[in-house]
Scaffold this motif. Structure first.
Motif, PDB file in Angstrom:
ATOM      1  N   ALA A 242      -6.178   0.867  -3.662  1.00  0.00           N
ATOM      2  CA  ALA A 242      -4.825   0.542  -4.098  1.00  0.00           C
ATOM      3  C   ALA A 242      -4.850  -0.065  -5.505  1.00  0.00           C
ATOM      4  O   ALA A 242      -5.825  -0.712  -5.897  1.00  0.00           O
ATOM      5  CB  ALA A 242      -4.171  -0.440  -3.126  1.00  0.00           C
ATOM      6  N   GLY A 243      -3.773   0.141  -6.240  1.00  0.00           N
ATOM      7  CA  GLY A 243      -3.709  -0.351  -7.608  1.00  0.00           C
ATOM      8  C   GLY A 243      -3.518  -1.849  -7.685  1.00  0.00           C
ATOM      9  O   GLY A 243      -3.202  -2.522  -6.690  1.00  0.00           O
ATOM     10  N   ALA A 244      -3.682  -2.388  -8.887  1.00  0.00           N
ATOM     11  CA  ALA A 244      -3.567  -3.833  -9.093  1.00  0.00           C
ATOM     12  C   ALA A 244      -2.172  -4.334  -8.748  1.00  0.00           C
ATOM     13  O   ALA A 244      -2.016  -5.437  -8.211  1.00  0.00           O
ATOM     14  CB  ALA A 244      -3.920  -4.183 -10.538  1.00  0.00           C
ATOM     15  N   TYR A 245      -1.145  -3.547  -9.046  1.00  0.00           N
ATOM     16  CA  TYR A 245       0.225  -3.982  -8.762  1.00  0.00           C
ATOM     17  C   TYR A 245       0.428  -4.191  -7.268  1.00  0.00           C
ATOM     18  O   TYR A 245       0.969  -5.223  -6.836  1.00  0.00           O
ATOM     19  CB  TYR A 245       1.214  -2.947  -9.290  1.00  0.00           C
ATOM     20  N   GLU A 246       0.002  -3.222  -6.461  1.00  0.00           N
ATOM     21  CA  GLU A 246       0.150  -3.346  -5.006  1.00  0.00           C
ATOM     22  C   GLU A 246      -0.665  -4.520  -4.479  1.00  0.00           C
ATOM     23  O   GLU A 246      -0.223  -5.252  -3.589  1.00  0.00           O
ATOM     24  CB  GLU A 246      -0.280  -2.051  -4.312  1.00  0.00           C
ATOM     25  N   LYS A 247      -1.874  -4.711  -5.020  1.00  0.00           N
ATOM     26  CA  LYS A 247      -2.706  -5.829  -4.564  1.00  0.00           C
ATOM     27  C   LYS A 247      -2.077  -7.168  -4.967  1.00  0.00           C
ATOM     28  O   LYS A 247      -2.135  -8.139  -4.215  1.00  0.00           O
ATOM     29  CB  LYS A 247      -4.115  -5.698  -5.124  1.00  0.00           C
ATOM     30  N   GLY A 248      -1.475  -7.211  -6.152  1.00  0.00           N
ATOM     31  CA  GLY A 248      -0.793  -8.430  -6.568  1.00  0.00           C
ATOM     32  C   GLY A 248       0.372  -8.762  -5.664  1.00  0.00           C
ATOM     33  O   GLY A 248       0.608  -9.932  -5.324  1.00  0.00           O
ATOM     34  N   GLN A 249       1.130  -7.747  -5.259  1.00  0.00           N
ATOM     35  CA  GLN A 249       2.241  -7.970  -4.342  1.00  0.00           C
ATOM     36  C   GLN A 249       1.754  -8.497  -2.998  1.00  0.00           C
ATOM     37  O   GLN A 249       2.327  -9.445  -2.443  1.00  0.00           O
ATOM     38  CB  GLN A 249       3.010  -6.661  -4.133  1.00  0.00           C
ATOM     39  N   ARG A 250       0.716  -7.871  -2.468  1.00  0.00           N
ATOM     40  CA  ARG A 250       0.178  -8.324  -1.169  1.00  0.00           C
ATOM     41  C   ARG A 250      -0.331  -9.751  -1.276  1.00  0.00           C
ATOM     42  O   ARG A 250      -0.095 -10.574  -0.382  1.00  0.00           O
ATOM     43  CB  ARG A 250      -0.946  -7.381  -0.723  1.00  0.00           C
ATOM     44  N   LEU A 251      -1.028 -10.066  -2.359  1.00  0.00           N
ATOM     45  CA  LEU A 251      -1.556 -11.418  -2.523  1.00  0.00           C
ATOM     46  C   LEU A 251      -0.426 -12.437  -2.618  1.00  0.00           C
ATOM     47  O   LEU A 251      -0.535 -13.542  -2.073  1.00  0.00           O
ATOM     48  CB  LEU A 251      -2.442 -11.481  -3.766  1.00  0.00           C
ATOM     49  N   ALA A 252       0.658 -12.096  -3.294  1.00  0.00           N
ATOM     50  CA  ALA A 252       1.791 -13.018  -3.402  1.00  0.00           C
ATOM     51  C   ALA A 252       2.333 -13.356  -2.026  1.00  0.00           C
ATOM     52  O   ALA A 252       2.678 -14.515  -1.745  1.00  0.00           O
ATOM     53  CB  ALA A 252       2.883 -12.410  -4.276  1.00  0.00           C
TER      54      ALA A 252
END
Length: 824
Positions: A242-252
């Motif tokens: 998964a891309g950084a954007y999706e991972k950032g959303q999940r982490l948030a």
């Protein structure tokens, strides 16, 4: 079977809008005709209360999203109570670990929170021993410490409108890291982390340079997702493509669902320089998604330090993401710092010294240590530093002047001073803490001339003088051979202790055994010694980086299915190899063969590490993103230009991707590699179309057809005609576009007689072209309030039927598992 309810009403706080949007889609997919999302169009105002009442009355299902934000909302409570008064069915969905509000006490609540609610996770020393940067005393920062404490207390009380993110902005060396580390140690760690469910720290700072062209959040996102993961699904997601954007959303979502402390130290490598057209915006999608997500919803607190303001959070600056500029030390605080370091002199002289360096905390610390060590603390000797000649515009200019004075003092001390200086220069080779194995590799024989001699004990190896020949060798000055042996670990430890006492570096050792783990220094100090070594000892600079390249290549065993952590030493090896002038080996032997796994493109396709990969590609550029090192073959230069463009495009840095993409195209044309030129021109056209440059997109798409025809590659001839046709369609040249799509489909029939229609993206674009005329006619008829001629309507109906048949045929064939890959 009972019919699904006609309408559902979702009661929630505005902070939960992102979650509710997903829930709304799910309810509609479940068969609900309407979903009344109260915050989507209705503001919490008594004037609109009748609309809310009607919405609740019309709904057969009432859902309340329970979170810290909704529990603090009187409006949500009012909606729940009204729904119950009507006898409606009220369902509570708990989405975070905040306490269930009193009006749901004793009632059934569906718990959407996965994992234990009372688990405590603390790890703020994993990456760089963050607590080591907390000074014993922090002078002049009491207001900022109180500000952080107040924000944390409000988080524990779940106060509405409180800060979710606190950002501290200041130049390098002003004490941002010390401030945050001191608060975390004194207010939380020393007291047993009261009220804190999870704490995690990460430092992004690199080498203190003004512009970080390819820093990445990949390693941080992987580590943080692993740390905050609720289950194996989260961990698999962290390791996946998964891309950084999706991972950032999940982490948030994971961070925000706990009373968490998240520390992001030195964010500037992931920001554009303030002079860039975008300002100092985040260039990393993962960090942008994380911070915006936390600004909207979080039960905890995120502390950010950076040299630049963060425009991405501007919309939240007056509410949940305030930004504070860390001011210079006051004359009183600066004077106090000097005296604590052992500097003596009159109050007037001490305050004058503070003013000369503009209250810069790091410079004052260095100046105080130097005066104490070299001049018994006499403040009058500061004149030897020539602070007035420092470049006021240069980041760390005054600190660099003090380091030059320190360097001269070390040189005058003899072996002990030169040994300490050699250790500091070694740190200039790195953009991160120096691990023990890399430190030992640099200390191994043979000596690196101009760098590591002081770390060895040299002695002359006596020549045996035999007869007349031996006398002649001595008489005519034959060179004596020098045998070098490494100085003992005890001698190295003495030098390290001295430098740590002077606060010039930080030593990290293993608890209990005392074994060295890593060495670190402030980024400005690393930058100073890197510049000195690179400019004054270029041969030593290259030799040392070559030593590190060989060491990292040899010691790394990444295995068959390496993780991102497994590849990190190889990414470092690429950087050191390029700095050593070994670009061709670094490209072929490490980046292409071991990181990319040749044509497999392992790091990006399997791990989604576009950012980390771009960092490796950037090492091969003399000037990102314009000129690749001429030390590489022309073929590799063209390939790396396209690698850079592809990764920039994938990371959303579209404007930056234009330059390397066009340069790569020109390189392929110059080499008459027409197939690759066709692919590059097609990619460039699609990128320009995304940026709205329609005319340029059509022109480059036309070039792609020309190059494809020259290549003779049948697939490229078909594919690029479809790309060109789509560009013509978007440019309004409909007749030419239709002709191009028909030519492409004719070629498709010749290539694959059993699949005569364009499919995948090409089929979609052709269908879009065919549907344009009926769609345009429908809009015109709607605007005019009347239908067109019957003959025209019949023609449009035929087109609609034809497109429907195309779609049905494609889907039918797609059921064949062997053909499915052709659809995507």
């Amino acid at each position: 079977m009972s019919r699904p309810p006609r309408q559902a009403f979702i009661s929630h706080a505005t902070a939960d809008d992102g979650y509710v949007a997903e829930l709304e889609s799910f309810l509609r997919a479940a068969g609900l005709a309407e979903v009344f999302n109260d915050a989507a169009s209705i503001r919490p105002d008594d004037a609109f209360w009748p609309v809310i009442q009607q919405g609740i009355a019309d709904s057969e299902l009432f859902v309340c999203v329970i979170s810290a934000a909704s529990s603090a909302s009187d409006w949500v409570r009012r909606e729940v109570e009204h729904a119950r008064s009507l006898g409606g069915r009220v369902i509570g969905l708990r989405i975070d670990r905040s306490p269930v509000p009193p009006y749901f006490a004793g009632r059934d609540v569906i718990n959407f929170v996965v994992g234990p609610t009372a688990e405590r996770r603390i790890d703020i020393d994993r990456q760089n021993r963050f607590t080591k940067y907390a000074p014993e005393r922090l002078l002049g920062r009491d207001p900022e410490l109180a500000l952080i404490s107040d924000a944390w207390k409000k988080a524990l009380r779940a106060e509405a409108g409180r800060p979710h993110i606190l950002t501290f902005v200041a130049l390098g060396g002003e004490g941002k890291t010390s401030l945050v580390a001191k608060w975390a140690v004194d207010e939380l760690s020393a007291k047993g982390w009261p009220g804190c469910e999870a704490a995690f720290a990460w430092s992004f700072y690199s080498q203190g340079t003004r512009d970080q062209v390819a820093a990445s959040s990949d390693a941080f996102l992987k580590a943080a997702l692993d740390f905050f993961a609720d289950d194996d699904a989260d961990r698999a997601f962290a390791a996946g493509p998964a891309g950084a954007y999706e991972k950032g959303q999940r982490l948030a979502r994971l961070v925000g669902s706990r009373r968490s402390l998240l520390i992001l130290d030195g964010l500037e490598p992931l920001q554009y320089a303030p002079t860039a057209p975008t300002g100092s915006q985040l260039k990393d999608q993962g960090l942008a998604a994380l911070l915006k997500g936390l600004a909207q919803q979080s039960q905890g607190l995120c502390l950010v330090t950076t040299r630049y303001s963060v425009p991405d959070l501007k919309a939240f600056r007056q509410s949940t993401a305030p930004e504070h500029e860390l001011k210079r030390l006051s004359p009183e605080a600066g004077t106090h710092l000097l005296t604590t370091l052992g500097v003596t002199g009159s109050a007037q002289e001490l305050q004058a010294a503070v003013e000369e360096v503009k209250g810069h905390a790091l410079t004052l610390q260095l100046l105080g240590s130097w005066l104490r060590d070299a001049h018994a603390g006499d403040i009058r000797q500061r004149q030897l530093v020539k602070l007035e000649e420092a470049d006021a515009e240069e980041q760390g200019g005054h600190a660099f002047r003090v380091m030059a004075a320190y360097e001269a003092s070390f040189e005058r001390e003899g072996d002990a001073g030169r040994r300490a200086l050699a250790l500091l220069r070694l740190l200039g080779l790195f953009d991160r803490p120096v691990t023990a194995d890399c430190f030992e590799a640099l200390r191994q024989p043979p000596v690196i001339a101009g760098l590591t001699e002081p770390l060895f004990a040299g002695r002359s190896q006596e020549h045996q003088v035999v007869g007349f020949g031996g006398w002649v060798r001595r008489l005519f000055g034959a060179k004596e051979r020098i045998k070098y042996e490494r100085v003992s670990p005890a001698v190295i430890n003495v030098a390290l202790q001295r430098l740590e006492s002077a606060r010039l570096l930080t030593v990290h050792r293993e608890a209990g055994s005392g074994h060295l783990l890593s060495l670190d220094a402030h980024p400005l100090l690393r930058e100073y010694f890197a510049r000195q070594l690179r400019e004054q000892q270029p041969d030593a600079w290259r030799a040392a980086h070559g030593r590190l390249f060989e060491h990292l290549c040899a010691r790394t065993n990444e295995g068959d299915q390496p993780t991102l952590e497994d590849l990190q030493p190889l990414y470092q090896a690429v950087a050191h190899g390029c700095l050593a002038g070994l670009q061709q080996r670094a490209c072929e032997e490490v980046y292409y063969a071991r990181i990319a796994r040749k044509a497999e493109a392992y790091a990006v396709k399997k791990l989604g590490a576009f950012g980390s990969d771009l960092g490796a590609v950037a090492c091969f550029f003399d000037q990102p993103w314009q000129r690749v090192s001429p030390a590489l073959t022309e073929a590799d230069q063209a390939w790396l230009l396209n690698q850079a463009a592809f990764r920039l495009r994938a990371l959303g840095r579209l404007t930056e991707a234009l330059e390397p993409m066009r340069a790569g195209l020109n390189a392929y044309v110059a080499r008459s590699e027409w197939k690759f030129a066709a692919i590059a021109a097609s990619n460039l056209s699609e990128l320009e179309m995304t940026l709205g440059e329609v005319a340029a997109a059509a022109q480059d798409a036309e070039q792609s057809v020309t190059h494809a025809d020259r290549s003779g590659d049948a697939i490229q001839r078909m594919v690029n005609r479809a790309t060109h046709a789509d560009a013509l369609h978007q440019a309004g040249r409909r007749a030419e576009a239709l002709k191009g799509f028909r030519e492409a489909e004719q070629m498709q029939q010749e290539l694959q007689p059993s699949y005569p229609l364009l499919y995948s993206l090409r089929g979609f674009r052709y269908a879009d072209q065919l549907l344009a005329a009926p769609e345009r006619a429908a809009w015109q008829a709607a605007a005019a309030g009347q239908h067109g001629p019957a003959e025209e309507a019949a023609g449009h109906h035929e087109v609609l039927q034809a497109v429907g048949q195309r779609a049905a045929q494609t889907l039918t064939r797609g059921q064949d598992e062997r053909w499915y890959s052709l659809l995507v």
